[in-house]
Write an enzyme that holds these catalytic residues in place. Sequence first.
Site, PDB file in Angstrom:
ATOM      1  N   CYS A   1      -4.286   4.942  -2.429  1.00  0.00           N
ATOM      2  CA  CYS A   1      -5.478   5.390  -1.701  1.00  0.00           C
ATOM      3  C   CYS A   1      -5.784   6.820  -2.107  1.00  0.00           C
ATOM      4  CB  CYS A   1      -5.208   5.316  -0.196  1.00  0.00           C
ATOM      5  SG  CYS A   1      -6.656   5.607   0.787  1.00  0.00           S
ATOM      6  N   VAL A   2      -6.967   7.029  -2.593  1.00  0.00           N
ATOM      7  CA  VAL A   2      -7.321   8.364  -3.092  1.00  0.00           C
ATOM      8  C   VAL A   2      -7.928   9.183  -1.983  1.00  0.00           C
ATOM      9  CG1 VAL A   2      -8.511   9.603  -4.902  1.00  0.00           C
ATOM     10  CG2 VAL A   2      -7.819   7.254  -5.260  1.00  0.00           C
TER      11      VAL A   2
END
Length: 96
Positions: free
Chosen positions: A95-96
């Site tokens: 997850c950025v």
Amino acid sequence: MNLDLDGEGFLRNRDDWSEEVAAYLAQQDGYEFNDEMLELIKSARAMYEENGVVPPIRKFSKQVGVDSKHLYDIFKKGPMKLICKWGALPKPTGCV
């Protein structure tokens, strides 16, 4: 509500979590919190307690019996990130 959050709005201490905290965090993100969101968060928390990891969205959706498209309908963008954020779980990997 006075909460100890990191720079992305995740709780630093999981023990500070409550249903009220989840609703507050959702409101801060511009969402109207509801029972379906709460049940999904509780499911993710239970999975984390059992396995020690946040499940990827495909595995999560399969285990809770909800299509991943529906999760995107509810949480709009990044369902697992918001579930983890509002549920006091670690940020999901990838997850950025």
